[in-house]
Every structure is written in structure tokens, then in C-alpha cells.
Motif scaffolding. Structure first.
Motif, PDB file in Angstrom:
ATOM      1  N   ARG A  25       0.839  -1.211   0.000  1.00 27.29           N
ATOM      2  CA  ARG A  25       0.000   0.000   0.000  1.00 27.29           C
ATOM      3  C   ARG A  25       0.870   1.255   0.000  1.00 27.29           C
ATOM      4  NH1 ARG A  25      -3.603  -1.559   3.551  1.00 27.29           N
ATOM      5  NH2 ARG A  25      -2.451  -0.817   5.356  1.00 27.29           N
ATOM      6  N   ARG A  26       1.930   1.240   0.814  1.00 28.58           N
ATOM      7  CA  ARG A  26       2.862   2.385   0.845  1.00 28.58           C
ATOM      8  C   ARG A  26       3.494   2.603  -0.530  1.00 28.58           C
ATOM      9  NH1 ARG A  26       6.808   1.292   5.947  1.00 28.58           N
ATOM     10  NH2 ARG A  26       5.349   1.714   7.618  1.00 28.58           N
ATOM     11  N   LEU A  27       3.993   1.511  -1.102  1.00 28.19           N
ATOM     12  CA  LEU A  27       4.692   1.595  -2.380  1.00 28.19           C
ATOM     13  C   LEU A  27       3.753   2.107  -3.475  1.00 28.19           C
ATOM     14  CD1 LEU A  27       7.389   0.834  -3.889  1.00 28.19           C
ATOM     15  CD2 LEU A  27       6.159  -1.217  -4.590  1.00 28.19           C
ATOM     16  N   GLU A  28       2.580   1.526  -3.552  1.00 26.92           N
ATOM     17  CA  GLU A  28       1.653   1.874  -4.627  1.00 26.92           C
ATOM     18  C   GLU A  28       1.006   3.244  -4.427  1.00 26.92           C
ATOM     19  OE1 GLU A  28      -0.850  -1.605  -4.770  1.00 26.92           O
ATOM     20  OE2 GLU A  28       0.585  -2.681  -6.048  1.00 26.92           O
ATOM     21  N   GLY A  29       1.032   3.756  -3.200  1.00 28.89           N
ATOM     22  CA  GLY A  29       0.420   5.050  -2.932  1.00 28.89           C
ATOM     23  C   GLY A  29       1.379   6.216  -2.904  1.00 28.89           C
ATOM     24  N   ARG A  30       2.655   5.947  -3.092  1.00 29.71           N
ATOM     25  CA  ARG A  30       3.620   7.037  -2.958  1.00 29.71           C
ATOM     26  C   ARG A  30       3.932   7.689  -4.299  1.00 29.71           C
ATOM     27  NH1 ARG A  30       9.700   4.582  -1.922  1.00 29.71           N
ATOM     28  NH2 ARG A  30       9.984   3.779  -4.025  1.00 29.71           N
ATOM     29  N   SER A  31       4.329   8.943  -4.206  1.00 27.32           N
ATOM     30  CA  SER A  31       4.819   9.683  -5.353  1.00 27.32           C
ATOM     31  C   SER A  31       5.899  10.611  -4.826  1.00 27.32           C
ATOM     32  CB  SER A  31       3.697  10.472  -6.014  1.00 27.32           C
ATOM     33  OG  SER A  31       4.231  11.239  -7.082  1.00 27.32           O
ATOM     34  N   ARG A  32       7.148  10.221  -5.009  1.00 28.36           N
ATOM     35  CA  ARG A  32       8.247  10.998  -4.451  1.00 28.36           C
ATOM     36  C   ARG A  32       8.564  12.239  -5.257  1.00 28.36           C
ATOM     37  NH1 ARG A  32      12.860   6.812  -4.010  1.00 28.36           N
ATOM     38  NH2 ARG A  32      11.986   6.252  -6.016  1.00 28.36           N
ATOM     39  N   GLY A  33       8.053  12.317  -6.476  1.00 30.05           N
ATOM     40  CA  GLY A  33       8.281  13.516  -7.277  1.00 30.05           C
ATOM     41  C   GLY A  33       9.704  13.651  -7.794  1.00 30.05           C
ATOM     42  N   TRP A  75       5.120  -3.239  -7.438  1.00 28.64           N
ATOM     43  CA  TRP A  75       5.179  -4.237  -6.379  1.00 28.64           C
ATOM     44  C   TRP A  75       5.884  -5.493  -6.886  1.00 28.64           C
ATOM     45  CZ3 TRP A  75       5.411  -4.594  -1.475  1.00 28.64           C
ATOM     46  CH2 TRP A  75       5.221  -5.821  -0.841  1.00 28.64           C
ATOM     47  N   GLU A  76       5.630  -5.851  -8.127  1.00 25.78           N
ATOM     48  CA  GLU A  76       6.271  -7.034  -8.714  1.00 25.78           C
ATOM     49  C   GLU A  76       7.787  -6.860  -8.749  1.00 25.78           C
ATOM     50  OE1 GLU A  76       3.544  -5.455 -10.034  1.00 25.78           O
ATOM     51  OE2 GLU A  76       2.156  -7.012  -9.349  1.00 25.78           O
ATOM     52  N   ALA A  77       8.262  -5.657  -9.078  1.00 21.89           N
ATOM     53  CA  ALA A  77       9.709  -5.394  -9.096  1.00 21.89           C
ATOM     54  C   ALA A  77      10.300  -5.496  -7.690  1.00 21.89           C
ATOM     55  CB  ALA A  77       9.988  -4.016  -9.692  1.00 21.89           C
ATOM     56  N   VAL A  78       9.562  -5.016  -6.703  1.00 27.28           N
ATOM     57  CA  VAL A  78      10.030  -5.106  -5.315  1.00 27.28           C
ATOM     58  C   VAL A  78      10.089  -6.565  -4.870  1.00 27.28           C
ATOM     59  CG1 VAL A  78       9.463  -4.536  -2.909  1.00 27.28           C
ATOM     60  CG2 VAL A  78       9.300  -2.788  -4.692  1.00 27.28           C
ATOM     61  N   GLU A  79       9.096  -7.349  -5.263  1.00 27.54           N
ATOM     62  CA  GLU A  79       9.095  -8.771  -4.921  1.00 27.54           C
ATOM     63  C   GLU A  79      10.298  -9.496  -5.546  1.00 27.54           C
ATOM     64  OE1 GLU A  79       6.469 -10.826  -2.938  1.00 27.54           O
ATOM     65  OE2 GLU A  79       7.027  -8.865  -2.174  1.00 27.54           O
TER      66      GLU A  79
END
Length: 141
Positions: free
Chosen positions: A112-120, A129-133
């Protein structure tokens, strides 16, 4: 002192690095914006820009340490070669070093954190998420 963050994307390491940097009045050298800057400067993505970004971060961190200041490095640091790079820098600089490994123990929260973030970070895509896995399987103990 050299403080080195480590952990998967979305684990919270950048947030902790920034909070620690504010608390210690220490600069944070982050690998992702360096790599994105290389791409914006015209270095092809097919080149080893990830490795180059670590080398640039090492040079910047070394300069800060030479001034007698603490520096925080923010990077995944998934492989032993990357970790050895920071150990070597600390040794050459004659400073203590600490690794801080950040782990999100709840996979649902992590995703949820990964998919909801936008660091700009201009030109730097957020990992899936697949890449993180896949990266999780490559992380050295």
C-alpha cells in the motif's frame, strides 16, 4: 559518522533518513535522485546508471565526511558489494559507520505504501510491487 540506510523500496527508509537528517542536521545523499539526474542529463538508461549513482553518492558522502560532518546515505543497498563500498568509505575516512536496515513486516502495508507514494523525482518511475518482490529475492542477507 557515516549512516547508511538499507531496505526495499517502499519500506520507509527514505522517510526515516529524512527525519534522522533533520534531527542530526546531517545531509542525506539519496541514490535515486542522482540516477534520475543522470537520465535527465542524457545518459542512456541502458548504461549502468544504478552503479554510477552509487559511485557518485560515495563521492558526495566522502566530501561531506572530509568536512567533519555526519552524512546519511539513502539507498536500497541490496548486495554485499554496495555494503562493502560504504564500509570502505568509512574506513578511508576514519569515521564510525552504522547500517540501518528498514523492513516493513506487513506485506499489505508495504504494498500500500509503495503503490500510494509519489516521491516527485523527475524522470524516475516508482517501482512496481512485482519489481520489489523480485528484488526481495535478490537481497543478500
Amino acid at each position: 559518522m557515516l549512516i547508511v540506510m538499507a531496505g526495499l523500496p517502499g519500506s520507509g527508509k527514505s522517510s526515516l533518513a529524512e527525519a534522522l537528517g533533520r534531527r542530526l542536521a546531517a545531509p542525506v545523499v539519496s541514490v535515486d535522485p542522482i540516477e534520475a539526474a543522470m537520465w535527465r542529463a542524457g545518459v542512456a538508461r541502458g548504461q549502468p546508471t544504478g552503479l554510477a549513482a552509487y559511485v557518485v553518492a560515495e563521492a558526495v558522502a566522502g566530501g561531506v565526511l572530509a568536512l567533519g560532518q555526519t552524512v546519511i546515505v539513502d539507498a536500497v543497498n541490496a548486495v554485499e558489494a554496495a555494503r562493502d563500498q560504504w564500509r570502505s568509505l568509512a574506513g578511508r575516512s576514519g569515521v564510525p559507520m552504522a547500517f540501518i536496515e528498514v523492513v516493513c513486516s506487513d506485506p499489505l502495508v508495504h504494498r500500500r505504501r509503495l503503490e500510494g507514494r509519489s516521491r516527485g523525482i523527475d524522470g524516475f518511475p516508482e517501482p512496481t510491487w512485482e519489481a520489489v518482490e523480485r528484488l526481495r529475492e535478490e537481497v543478500a542477507p
